[in-house]
Design a protein around this motif. Structure first.
Motif, PDB file in Angstrom:
ATOM      1  N   GLY A   8       0.795  -1.215   0.000  1.00 41.18           N
ATOM      2  CA  GLY A   8       0.000   0.000   0.000  1.00 41.18           C
ATOM      3  C   GLY A   8       0.832   1.271   0.000  1.00 41.18           C
ATOM      4  N   ASN A   9       0.120   2.390  -0.008  1.00 46.59           N
ATOM      5  CA  ASN A   9       0.748   3.711  -0.055  1.00 46.59           C
ATOM      6  C   ASN A   9       1.251   4.104   1.330  1.00 46.59           C
ATOM      7  N   ALA A  10       2.465   4.633   1.371  1.00 44.19           N
ATOM      8  CA  ALA A  10       3.072   5.008   2.653  1.00 44.19           C
ATOM      9  C   ALA A  10       2.737   6.427   3.069  1.00 44.19           C
ATOM     10  N   LEU A  11       1.953   7.142   2.262  1.00 43.43           N
ATOM     11  CA  LEU A  11       1.750   8.566   2.494  1.00 43.43           C
ATOM     12  C   LEU A  11       1.064   8.859   3.834  1.00 43.43           C
ATOM     13  N   PHE A  12       0.264   7.922   4.327  1.00 41.45           N
ATOM     14  CA  PHE A  12      -0.449   8.164   5.585  1.00 41.45           C
ATOM     15  C   PHE A  12       0.523   8.322   6.762  1.00 41.45           C
ATOM     16  N   LEU A  13       1.756   7.816   6.607  1.00 42.00           N
ATOM     17  CA  LEU A  13       2.734   7.922   7.682  1.00 42.00           C
ATOM     18  C   LEU A  13       3.083   9.379   7.980  1.00 42.00           C
ATOM     19  N   LEU A  14       2.997  10.252   6.964  1.00 42.38           N
ATOM     20  CA  LEU A  14       3.289  11.666   7.176  1.00 42.38           C
ATOM     21  C   LEU A  14       2.359  12.280   8.219  1.00 42.38           C
ATOM     22  N   ILE A  15       1.128  11.786   8.275  1.00 48.19           N
ATOM     23  CA  ILE A  15       0.166  12.292   9.244  1.00 48.19           C
ATOM     24  C   ILE A  15       0.223  11.497  10.538  1.00 48.19           C
ATOM     25  N   ALA A  16       0.371  10.179  10.426  1.00 53.33           N
ATOM     26  CA  ALA A  16       0.236   9.300  11.584  1.00 53.33           C
ATOM     27  C   ALA A  16       1.440   9.326  12.521  1.00 53.33           C
ATOM     28  N   VAL A  17       2.657   9.285  11.975  1.00 52.81           N
ATOM     29  CA  VAL A  17       3.841   9.125  12.825  1.00 52.81           C
ATOM     30  C   VAL A  17       4.042  10.295  13.792  1.00 52.81           C
ATOM     31  N   PRO A  18       3.988  11.568  13.326  1.00 45.87           N
ATOM     32  CA  PRO A  18       4.218  12.675  14.278  1.00 45.87           C
ATOM     33  C   PRO A  18       2.990  13.035  15.105  1.00 45.87           C
ATOM     34  N   LEU A  19       1.869  12.354  14.881  1.00 43.85           N
ATOM     35  CA  LEU A  19       0.617  12.773  15.496  1.00 43.85           C
ATOM     36  C   LEU A  19       0.642  12.646  17.015  1.00 43.85           C
ATOM     37  N   ILE A  20       1.269  11.591  17.532  1.00 41.36           N
ATOM     38  CA  ILE A  20       1.251  11.342  18.975  1.00 41.36           C
ATOM     39  C   ILE A  20       1.875  12.508  19.757  1.00 41.36           C
ATOM     40  N   PRO A  21       3.125  12.885  19.474  1.00 41.59           N
ATOM     41  CA  PRO A  21       3.695  14.013  20.246  1.00 41.59           C
ATOM     42  C   PRO A  21       2.967  15.331  20.012  1.00 41.59           C
ATOM     43  N   VAL A  22       2.397  15.504  18.827  1.00 40.46           N
ATOM     44  CA  VAL A  22       1.676  16.746  18.541  1.00 40.46           C
ATOM     45  C   VAL A  22       0.402  16.835  19.377  1.00 40.46           C
ATOM     46  N   VAL A  23      -0.317  15.742  19.484  1.00 37.58           N
ATOM     47  CA  VAL A  23      -1.545  15.728  20.300  1.00 37.58           C
ATOM     48  C   VAL A  23      -1.210  15.991  21.763  1.00 37.58           C
ATOM     49  N   ILE A  24      -0.120  15.382  22.243  1.00 35.89           N
ATOM     50  CA  ILE A  24       0.298  15.605  23.626  1.00 35.89           C
ATOM     51  C   ILE A  24       0.626  17.085  23.843  1.00 35.89           C
ATOM     52  N   ALA A  25       1.332  17.686  22.893  1.00 39.00           N
ATOM     53  CA  ALA A  25       1.688  19.103  23.011  1.00 39.00           C
ATOM     54  C   ALA A  25       0.454  19.998  22.955  1.00 39.00           C
ATOM     55  N   TRP A  26      -0.497  19.647  22.088  1.00 40.27           N
ATOM     56  CA  TRP A  26      -1.686  20.485  21.905  1.00 40.27           C
ATOM     57  C   TRP A  26      -2.555  20.526  23.164  1.00 40.27           C
ATOM     58  N   PHE A  27      -2.696  19.391  23.836  1.00 38.41           N
ATOM     59  CA  PHE A  27      -3.588  19.309  24.987  1.00 38.41           C
ATOM     60  C   PHE A  27      -2.856  19.496  26.313  1.00 38.41           C
ATOM     61  N   SER A  28      -1.637  19.977  26.262  1.00 37.43           N
ATOM     62  CA  SER A  28      -0.895  20.221  27.497  1.00 37.43           C
ATOM     63  C   SER A  28      -1.431  21.460  28.199  1.00 37.43           C
ATOM     64  N   LYS A  29      -1.013  21.631  29.440  1.00 35.13           N
ATOM     65  CA  LYS A  29      -1.478  22.783  30.209  1.00 35.13           C
ATOM     66  C   LYS A  29      -0.969  24.091  29.626  1.00 35.13           C
ATOM     67  N   ASP A  30       0.255  24.065  29.103  1.00 39.70           N
ATOM     68  CA  ASP A  30       0.824  25.257  28.470  1.00 39.70           C
ATOM     69  C   ASP A  30       0.156  25.468  27.119  1.00 39.70           C
ATOM     70  N   ARG A  31      -0.471  26.595  26.913  1.00 38.83           N
ATOM     71  CA  ARG A  31      -1.274  26.849  25.712  1.00 38.83           C
ATOM     72  C   ARG A  31      -0.482  27.511  24.587  1.00 38.83           C
ATOM     73  N   LYS A  32       0.836  27.571  24.682  1.00 39.72           N
ATOM     74  CA  LYS A  32       1.615  28.237  23.641  1.00 39.72           C
ATOM     75  C   LYS A  32       1.433  27.577  22.282  1.00 39.72           C
ATOM     76  N   ALA A  33       1.215  26.265  22.280  1.00 42.74           N
ATOM     77  CA  ALA A  33       1.055  25.551  21.015  1.00 42.74           C
ATOM     78  C   ALA A  33      -0.115  26.094  20.218  1.00 42.74           C
ATOM     79  N   ARG A  34      -1.087  26.657  20.917  1.00 42.59           N
ATOM     80  CA  ARG A  34      -2.292  27.132  20.241  1.00 42.59           C
ATOM     81  C   ARG A  34      -2.131  28.535  19.655  1.00 42.59           C
ATOM     82  N   GLU A  35      -0.914  29.062  19.707  1.00 35.12           N
ATOM     83  CA  GLU A  35      -0.652  30.336  19.043  1.00 35.12           C
ATOM     84  C   GLU A  35      -0.896  30.241  17.543  1.00 35.12           C
ATOM     85  N   ILE A  36      -0.882  29.019  17.036  1.00 33.30           N
ATOM     86  CA  ILE A  36      -1.099  28.826  15.604  1.00 33.30           C
ATOM     87  C   ILE A  36      -2.450  29.380  15.169  1.00 33.30           C
TER      88      ILE A  36
END
Length: 425
Positions: free
Chosen positions: A55-83
């Protein structure tokens, strides 16, 4: 589904659970450069994935970094949401939104939606991931990115092949030599402009990446690389001269003269071999105008660009719709991203796209490396690129929005944990 695929999937799930536990327990600060390196040099990771999984490996671009990004987004420090309040991010969203709207009047069967999806997966999502991680943890190591580039260059040289589709041009299996050249040339630019990367790593990486880029015989990316770095170098020298710091540039002048003389002497010793290699390669067009005018690749692209201009003439304001000049036929696009956007999204789309890109340029105006990368990646898109697969300038534009602190954008002084380039203007 075979048993080995099932076992590999179970292994990946187990690794994911372990990584989540480790990140939460140790409170690891993730370096955003890992996400950029993984996404920028994804052809290498996709190649290894296809050796073991179907199959196509393209989904890895979204899936692999998703875990640390979700942890950063829902952390107590809201700086990530400056986006959510970053004007540059919203400018790129508006460009993509207008592209989707333009599908309403595009030709039937166009590839407009698919190429926008490719741009989103390759550039927008990874850029947002890197933005969130940097705002949360404040870590971005150009050394890490350079090491990604070194590994990519070595893999390309060791495992690349000369396929019948691209005779005489080294590329990773299933990849495109132009894309491989673009990645290696980005690596060289990073090493040229970042002094905190250890010298031995810079020398090894530049050597491997240069051989890798030349082995692809891709002309457009090399031209863009040379022009972009020369522009930034001239600007750098001018700014130093303007501020009365020209005396401090004497050592760079001496080094440059020494390198130039060494290059001339080396080239003279192997002039015959160099002439034979250039004459038998695609680089001969740089030295022979008649060869350039007779080059089928050059002639074909001029014809496609004329068709794009005709489409723009017929629909100047709103364009013919995304994908109207790029039907799902291999290589049937203008090979110039500006002409492609103008013909498909008209003056409106071109202005929106220009605002988004120029905003990142303005933000990065004091940072030599980011400017060089933005000019270089856009240059490849102007010479031999398209709206979908030429994603690097969009990714770097979003990364620049993260790395340059907000107060720096309005003219205030800030050091921002050392991410401003050593070659600061």
């Amino acid at each position: 589904m075979s048993i080995h695929v099932i076992l590999l999937l179970l292994l990946m799930v187990s690794m994911g659970i372990f990584i989540i536990q480790y990140l939460l327990y140790k409170k690891v600060k993730i370096d955003a450069a890992y996400v950029v390196g993984f996404c920028l040099y994804f052809d290498m990771f996709g190649y290894f994935y296809k050796l073991a999984m179907p199959g196509n490996a393209l989904f890895l671009l979204i899936a692999v970094p998703l875990i640390p990004v979700v942890i950063a987004w829902f952390s107590k420090d809201r700086k990530a949401r400056e986006i959510l309040s970053d004007g540059g991010i919203w400018l790129w969203f508006i460009v993509l939104l207008y592209g989707i709207v333009s599908l309403a009047w595009t030709t039937y069967g166009s590839a407009g939606l698919s190429k926008e999806a490719i741009l989103i997966i390759h550039a927008i999502i990874p850029g947002i991931y890197a933005y969130i991680l940097y705002k949360k943890y404040g870590k971005f190591s150009w050394k890490t990115l350079a090491l990604f580039g070194l590994i990519f260059a070595l893999v390309h040289l060791l495992l690349g092949e000369y396929s019948p589709e691209y005779p005489g041009r080294l590329s990773l299996p299933g990849s495109n030599p132009i894309l491989n050249a673009r990645m290696s040339l980005i690596t060289i630019t990073v090493c040229l402009w970042r002094r905190e990367i250890p010298l031995y790593i810079r020398i090894i990486t530049i050597t491997a990446a240069t051989v890798s880029a030349l082995a692809t015989q891709s002309r457009g990316p090399i031209v863009a690389f040379v022009i972009a770095n020369l522009i930034v170098l001239v600007f750098f020298i001018y700014k130093r001269y303007k501020h009365g710091e020209f005396k401090h540039l004497s050592k760079y002048v001496v080094i440059s003269i020494f390198i130039l003389l060494a290059g001339v002497i080396t080239a003279s010793q192997y002039s015959r071999e160099i002439d034979q290699w250039v004459g038998g390669s695609r680089f001969g067009v740089f030295f022979d105008r008649a060869e350039l005018q007779g080059d089928n690749n050059f002639i074909g692209r001029l014809d496609l660009q004329r068709k794009a201009i005709d489409k723009w003439t017929d629909h100047p304001f709103f364009g013919g719709g995304l994908g109207s000049v790029t039907p799902p036929i291999a290589r049937d696009f203008p090979h110039n991203v500006v002409l492609e956007i103008a013909s498909e999204m008209g003056v409106v789309g071109l202005l929106l796209w220009s605002f988004a890109y120029l905003y990142s340029i303005w933000v990065s105006r004091r940072n030599g490396l980011l400017l060089a990368l933005l000019f270089q990646t856009l240059g490849t898109a102007l010479i031999s690129g398209d709206f979908g697969f030429n994603f690097e300038y969009v990714l770097i534009s979003i990364v620049a929005l993260a790395l340059i602190p907000n107060n720096k954008r309005v003219g205030e002084e800030s050091h921002a944990q050392g991410i401003i380039s050593n070659y600061k203007f």
